[in-house]
Design a protein around this motif. Structure first.
Motif, mmCIF file in Angstrom:
data_model
loop_
_atom_site.group_PDB
_atom_site.id
_atom_site.type_symbol
_atom_site.label_atom_id
_atom_site.label_comp_id
_atom_site.label_asym_id
_atom_site.label_seq_id
_atom_site.Cartn_x
_atom_site.Cartn_y
_atom_site.Cartn_z
ATOM 1 N N PHE A 108 0.841 -1.205 0.000
ATOM 2 C CA PHE A 108 0.000 0.000 0.000
ATOM 3 C C PHE A 108 0.873 1.251 0.000
ATOM 4 C CE2 PHE A 108 -2.539 3.357 1.970
ATOM 5 C CZ PHE A 108 -3.725 3.256 1.243
ATOM 6 N N VAL A 109 0.471 2.242 -0.795
ATOM 7 C CA VAL A 109 1.213 3.508 -0.870
ATOM 8 C C VAL A 109 0.453 4.557 -0.066
ATOM 9 C CG1 VAL A 109 2.122 5.301 -2.376
ATOM 10 C CG2 VAL A 109 2.112 2.930 -3.144
ATOM 11 N N SER A 110 1.079 5.054 0.982
ATOM 12 C CA SER A 110 0.420 6.037 1.850
ATOM 13 C C SER A 110 0.344 7.402 1.168
ATOM 14 C CB SER A 110 1.173 6.171 3.173
ATOM 15 O OG SER A 110 2.444 6.772 2.957
ATOM 16 N N TYR A 111 -0.459 8.263 1.746
ATOM 17 C CA TYR A 111 -0.697 9.601 1.209
ATOM 18 C C TYR A 111 0.603 10.353 0.919
ATOM 19 C CZ TYR A 111 -1.773 14.616 1.625
ATOM 20 O OH TYR A 111 -1.839 15.967 1.443
ATOM 21 N N ARG A 112 1.545 10.287 1.853
ATOM 22 C CA ARG A 112 2.768 11.080 1.703
ATOM 23 C C ARG A 112 3.762 10.449 0.726
ATOM 24 N NH1 ARG A 112 3.181 15.463 4.429
ATOM 25 N NH2 ARG A 112 1.850 15.871 6.227
ATOM 26 N N GLN A 113 3.536 9.215 0.340
ATOM 27 C CA GLN A 113 4.459 8.539 -0.568
ATOM 28 C C GLN A 113 3.965 8.517 -2.015
ATOM 29 O OE1 GLN A 113 7.495 7.401 0.322
ATOM 30 N NE2 GLN A 113 7.127 8.236 2.358
ATOM 31 N N VAL A 114 2.759 9.017 -2.247
ATOM 32 C CA VAL A 114 2.169 8.914 -3.586
ATOM 33 C C VAL A 114 2.987 9.687 -4.622
ATOM 34 C CG1 VAL A 114 0.161 9.530 -4.997
ATOM 35 C CG2 VAL A 114 -0.165 8.411 -2.796
ATOM 36 N N ASN A 115 3.444 10.883 -4.273
ATOM 37 C CA ASN A 115 4.222 11.670 -5.247
ATOM 38 C C ASN A 115 5.439 10.904 -5.742
ATOM 39 O OD1 ASN A 115 2.629 13.970 -5.394
ATOM 40 N ND2 ASN A 115 3.596 14.937 -3.630
ATOM 41 N N GLY A 116 6.125 10.220 -4.841
ATOM 42 C CA GLY A 116 7.287 9.431 -5.250
ATOM 43 C C GLY A 116 6.885 8.211 -6.057
ATOM 44 N N ALA A 117 5.743 7.627 -5.702
ATOM 45 C CA ALA A 117 5.304 6.400 -6.375
ATOM 46 C C ALA A 117 4.967 6.622 -7.847
ATOM 47 C CB ALA A 117 4.089 5.815 -5.645
ATOM 48 N N VAL A 118 4.572 7.840 -8.218
ATOM 49 C CA VAL A 118 4.184 8.089 -9.619
ATOM 50 C C VAL A 118 5.342 8.642 -10.456
ATOM 51 C CG1 VAL A 118 1.777 8.509 -8.968
ATOM 52 C CG2 VAL A 118 3.330 10.454 -9.206
#
Length: 567
Positions: free
Chosen positions: A170-180
């Protein structure tokens, strides 16, 4: 206490509750007020004010919370410490990833002096040390049309997601920018292909991004819409490819059409029907043969039926699908067939609007009025006041075009009394200078009646009072709405200074009586500051003294009062 050792230094039950508060989004704000001093507000059974001091990025030297908990660390402080630890770690990662400035070095000149072999060695070293450089180089030299290309794009996208996901994927709210980040890199490759005129590969790459992001959407907290934005960017890329001026002569147009029709059926789009629309729109732009028209029609009908079975089937989907079909009918069967289709769909507001506009353009006044009246009756019964207003505005437009002044006046006043400023200004133009004062007074009287006003009516009433400097009515308004006093006091001071100061005093005392936490105390003190700005320093001093005497045990309140400058 160290941020890196919170799990060892805070009682497990407290830490667990703090983590729950953090995950629920109860931290209203967290800011660094001065170097190492952080202030936060957490929503619990009340709003609680938290203060944390750091001696370094890891060493916590002071914490406080104005909640009633009497232990060393409460769940509110625990929530903020956990959030602060993640924010500082994220900031540190960003600093590490940012290149150091090359002081005194002209990078282009320095690179130009290197031999080809030295440049190759440099790039290979960087690609070995830095994953992002490696990915960018692979994208740069990847043959977009090769069989291995798609696998490479997926690998880059999934690598970023995996890097920023937790142990459960699961990708948390604060990690989404890095995930994309990987998806954004691949989308850049699609843009290069589009600019080079390789439309099919641009679309295929964009569809790859679309599929991967739709999957990510199921396993992340996309509260900020970051993943949704990447999806929309990929759809926009597809639409741009389909709308190229010379698309009709594009050698792979047929393959592109087939690919878009196939993509519109993606199972991952179930539940996200609004994202099917751009794919169908792009496909519509590519239709060139009767067979393609039939295939597109069949696909639209299939998707309509699928959406209709969905419990969330919406008027947006049905109306948009009908518009797409209308455009295809007009393109292939002519205006008469398109008009006939439109007449069969007048129950849809988008088509009634088109029909009214056409009737007005052709000066078919009776036909336009009939369409307007039918819309008003139908949507009044259905309980759609917004649509009723739309048809009434068309009625007003018809009255303008046919110079029916009395009818314009009546309808413009109704709209003005519902809070629409543009109709108020229209109304002004429909009366003489001698007639207008009585009309204006009537409008202000109706708007000013002691009743529940809509926000639009309230906004218009205030705007007119301020524009016309009607301080008598403004004062009455502030008495009814004391929370607006600070905003409106500047309009009243010249003529009603004593009344303004008295209203401030009453309002501050009432708010202080109800305040029970630091956030509320701050709001009271902010109002005292507004009283000072309203030339009320003496009144402000008197009320501060009074509040100190009334609430000697509210230490947080006394602390806030000490910070109020009274001159």
């Amino acid at each position: 206490m160290k941020l890196s050792r919170l799990e060892a230094e805070i009682a497990p039950v407290i830490l667990e509750r703090g983590e729950a508060y953090r995950e629920e989004g109860r931290i209203q704000y967290l800011e660094e007020e001065s170097p190492g001093v952080y202030e936060a507000e957490v929503d619990g059974s009340d709003d609680y004010y938290i203060e944390i001091h750091l001696e370094s990025t890891d060493e916590v030297v002071f914490t406080s919370c104005d909640c009633p908990f009497d232990g060393p660390i409460c769940k509110h402080v625990a929530a903020v410490l956990l959030e602060l630890r993640e924010e500082l770690a994220y900031a540190a990662d960003r600093r590490v990833s940012e290149p150091e400035p090359a002081f005194g070095v002209n990078l282009p000149d320095a690179l130009a002096k290197l031999s080809k072999e030295e440049l190759i060695d440099l790039l290979l070293q960087f690609s070995s040390d830095m994953e992002e450089v490696k990915q960018r180089l692979k994208l740069k030299f990847q043959d977009a049309g090769s069989n291995s290309a798609m696998g490479q794009y997926q690998k880059i996208i999934r690598s970023s997601i995996k890097k920023h996901a937790d142990g459960h994927g699961f990708v948390s709210y604060r990690q989404v920018n890095g995930a994309v980040e990987g998806a954004e890199l691949v989308l850049g490759k699609a843009e290069e292909e589009l600019e080079a005129g390789r439309l099919l590969s641009a679309v295929i790459i964009s569809l790859c991004v679309l599929e991967e992001m739709l999957e990510l959407l199921q396993a992340c907290d996309d509260s900020d819409g970051t993943v949704g934005n990447v999806i929309e960017a990929s759809l926009e890329m597809i639409e741009q490819a389909a709308e190229q001026p010379d698309i009709g002569t594009y050698v792979e147009r047929g393959a592109l059409f087939a690919k878009l029709l196939e993509a519109s059926s993606f199972a991952e789009l179930d539940g996200w029907s609004e994202w099917r629309i751009p794919l169908l729109q792009a496909g519509r732009a590519l239709i060139q043969t009767p067979e393609e028209r039939a295939a597109w029609d069949n696909q639209l009908a299939l998707l309509e039926e699928r959406e209709r079975r969905d419990s969330s089937y919406s008027s947006y989907w049905s109306e948009t699908a009908a518009q797409l079909r209308h455009d295809v009918i007009r393109q292939w069967d002519g205006e008469e067939a398109a008009s006939s289709y439109m007449q069969s769909l007048l129950h849809m507001s988008v088509f009634r609007k088109k029909a009214i506009e056409q009737a007005l353009a052709k000066q078919q006044w009776d036909a336009a009025m009939k369409l307007i009246e039918e819309g008003e009756i139908t949507d009044t019964k259905a309980g759609y006041p917004g649509l009723v207003d739309k048809w009434r505005k068309f009625r007003y437009q018809l009255y303008q075009l046919t110079h029916q002044i009395d009818e314009q006046r009546k309808l413009a006043e109704e709209f003005a009394l519902s809070g629409e400023y543009d109709f108020y200004t229209d109304l002004l133009k429909l009366y003489t200078e001698e007639e207008w004062p009585a009309v204006n007074e009537r409008i202000l009287t109706v708007l000013g009646q002691p009743k529940a006003r809509s926000w639009m009516e309230d906004a218009l009433y205030l705007r007119l009072l301020k524009e016309q400097r009607d301080t008598k009515r403004l004062l009455a308004y502030v008495r009814e709405n004391p929370s607006r006093l600070a905003e409106l006091s500047s309009y009243l001071l010249e003529e009603h200074k004593a009344d303004v100061h008295q209203l401030f005093t009453e309002y501050i005392e009432r708010e202080a009586m109800q305040a029970s936490n630091r956030s509320a105390y701050r709001r009271v003190c902010d109002t005292i500051r507004q009283l000072v700005k309203a030339d009320g320093s003496e009144k402000a001093l008197a009320i501060v003294v009074k509040l100190r005497m009334m609430y000697p045990k509210r230490s947080a309140f006394l602390d806030e009062l000490r910070q109020v400058k009274l001159s």
